[in-house]
Scaffold this active site. Structure first.
Site, PDB file in Angstrom:
ATOM      1  N   SER A 124       0.807  -1.214   0.000  1.00 42.45           N
ATOM      2  CA  SER A 124       0.000   0.000   0.000  1.00 42.45           C
ATOM      3  C   SER A 124       0.845   1.271   0.000  1.00 42.45           C
ATOM      4  CB  SER A 124      -0.910   0.000   1.243  1.00 42.45           C
ATOM      5  OG  SER A 124      -1.575   1.239   1.387  1.00 42.45           O
ATOM      6  N   TYR A 148      -2.350   5.368  -3.967  1.00 48.32           N
ATOM      7  CA  TYR A 148      -3.311   6.416  -3.650  1.00 48.32           C
ATOM      8  C   TYR A 148      -2.809   7.654  -4.381  1.00 48.32           C
ATOM      9  CZ  TYR A 148      -5.697   3.790   0.050  1.00 48.32           C
ATOM     10  OH  TYR A 148      -6.441   2.878   0.740  1.00 48.32           O
ATOM     11  N   THR A 174      -6.162   2.670  -6.516  1.00 47.23           N
ATOM     12  CA  THR A 174      -7.412   2.632  -5.757  1.00 47.23           C
ATOM     13  C   THR A 174      -8.221   3.884  -6.076  1.00 47.23           C
ATOM     14  OG1 THR A 174      -6.482   1.287  -3.989  1.00 47.23           O
ATOM     15  CG2 THR A 174      -8.430   2.583  -3.453  1.00 47.23           C
ATOM     16  N   LYS A 256      -8.831  -0.379  -8.935  1.00 42.24           N
ATOM     17  CA  LYS A 256      -9.483  -1.019  -7.789  1.00 42.24           C
ATOM     18  C   LYS A 256     -10.603  -0.128  -7.249  1.00 42.24           C
ATOM     19  CE  LYS A 256      -8.322  -3.122  -3.293  1.00 42.24           C
ATOM     20  NZ  LYS A 256      -9.160  -2.344  -2.369  1.00 42.24           N
ATOM     21  N   HIS A 280     -13.895  -1.629  -0.919  1.00 38.87           N
ATOM     22  CA  HIS A 280     -12.948  -1.300   0.144  1.00 38.87           C
ATOM     23  C   HIS A 280     -13.339  -1.983   1.464  1.00 38.87           C
ATOM     24  CE1 HIS A 280      -9.555   1.740   0.336  1.00 38.87           C
ATOM     25  NE2 HIS A 280      -9.503   1.194   1.531  1.00 38.87           N
TER      26      HIS A 280
END
Length: 383
Positions: A124, A148, A174, A256, A280
């Site tokens: 992540s 992100y 995402t 995603k 999520h």
């Protein structure tokens, strides 16, 4: 391959000890007992009244497996092909941020465990340990990087380029988190770990991010944290922005957070290399459609053009069988392995993955199927 049978025998013969609860519900309960309220609920809780999280599980209950008999399933093949790589299992570790709040080693322990198990690890953006350190921990294991997308597009570009250089095999963008949702438990606990310097390791070691600071984070961490709070997320993004990230990397790009079939078609039209159907884990939009309910329509919308993966609510082997039978190429596991991390570090993660994979193998075999390729909707009945 008889993965499930081998695991069973090792456990029954005490060759392998259970270091974490095998049952998901007990795993979560024990993690809740061990962790403080803030960290536990940051992982466990969802947005609003948590209707979406409940819907994720309810969706699995609606589909029932109809096993077939007199099928030779003595030898099984759990492998799948994705982006030129053969994965031994149709399972990946979902990108989960701030893993240091449940265990000091955080993402490093999880990456090591995933690699040892043969499960790809998706690192992540919100990791406490940098993507380079996570890549080193994963070693030769397959690893993807989740982005992100920052308000500062040069920071986003920098992270993608760093990931490719560090040996990551794909970029997962995402889409459902341009900002953080209203999560009642986090508000109640006044708990946001990023403001304590956790989960921002990728920013603290990013040259572009650091160039925006007057002095290095080691000298003024508070200023770095405040800059993070200003650049995290980007609600201004539109489909046309995808071209920018495409220009920064040669890696496959998966999107995603797709739940609507029209968005799936737009993803295809704008050159996405894959879709991850996800809400999520219920953490963003309360009252949203369950990921499993969205899966069939999205698979129909894109056909065989690009792989469709799925997460949100996967807890056991039967869940994976159902998701794959409804069209998913592979699934992502999130909270279960984080609870394993909280309870027993690297060994806990490895055992949670072991248990889920063994359950998958045995459930598939007992359903009359000997390979992932044989799973399709004919195996299921909707109640």
């Amino acid at each position: 391959m008889k993965y499930g049978n081998i695991v069973q025998l090792k456990v029954y013969q005490n060759i392998e000890k259970n270091v974490v609860p095998v049952t998901y519900e007990d795993l979560e309960k024990k993690a809740k007992h061990k962790l403080e309220s803030g960290p536990y609920h940051y992982v466990a809780a969802s947005a609003g009244a948590e209707e979406t999280a409940r819907a994720n599980r309810d969706a699995f209950y609606k589909w029932k497996i109809v096993p077939r008999m007199f099928c030779d399933t003595d030898e099984r093949d759990l492998s799948v092909e994705l982006y030129g790589k053969t994965l031994p299992f149709p399972v990946l570790c979902a990108p989960v941020g701030v893993q240091s709040i449940v265990h000091t080693d955080g993402e490093l322990a999880s990456a090591r465990a995933a690699a040892a198990t043969g499960v790809p690890f998706i690192s992540s953006t919100a990791s406490t340990h940098s993507l380079e350190k996570v890549a080193e921990a994963a070693g030769e294991g397959i690893k993807w990087f989740q982005l992100y997308w920052s308000k500062d597009r040069e920071i986003a570009s920098s992270m993608v380029k760093r990931a490719e250089k560090a040996g990551y095999g794909a970029i997962v963008i995402t889409l459902d988190t341009p900002m953080m949702a209203w999560r009642e438990k986090d508000i109640e606990n006044a708990y946001l770990p990023f403001l304590f310097g956790q989960g921002i390791g990728n920013y603290l070691e990013d040259p572009v991010f650091c160039s925006r600071l007057e002095c290095p984070p080691s000298e003024d961490m508070q200023s770095a944290i405040m800059l993070w709070s200003q650049v995290f997320g980007n609600p201004t993004l539109t489909w046309k922005d995808l071209e920018y990230i495409r220009m920064q990397t040669s890696l496959p790009i998966l999107l995603k957070g797709i739940l609507h079939p029209e968005d799936a078609k737009l993803a295809l039209a704008h050159g996405a290399d894959g879709i991850i159907v996800s809400n999520h884990g219920g953490r963003q939009v309360d009252g949203a459609i369950a990921a499993l309910d969205a899966l069939p329509e999205i698979c129909e919308a894109v056909g065989d053009e690009i792989p469709v993966l799925m997460d949100s609510g996967i807890r056991r082997g039967a869940d994976i069988v159902k998701a794959l039978s409804l069209g998913a190429k592979a699934v992502l596991i999130g909270r279960p392995y984080i609870y394993g991390l909280a309870l027993a570090g690297e060994e806990g993660v490895q055992q949670v993955l072991r248990n889920i994979l063994a359950d998958l193998d045995l459930t598939m075999a007992l359903s009359g199927k000997k390979s992932i390729k044989e799973l399709d909707r004919s195996l299921l009945k909707k109640m």
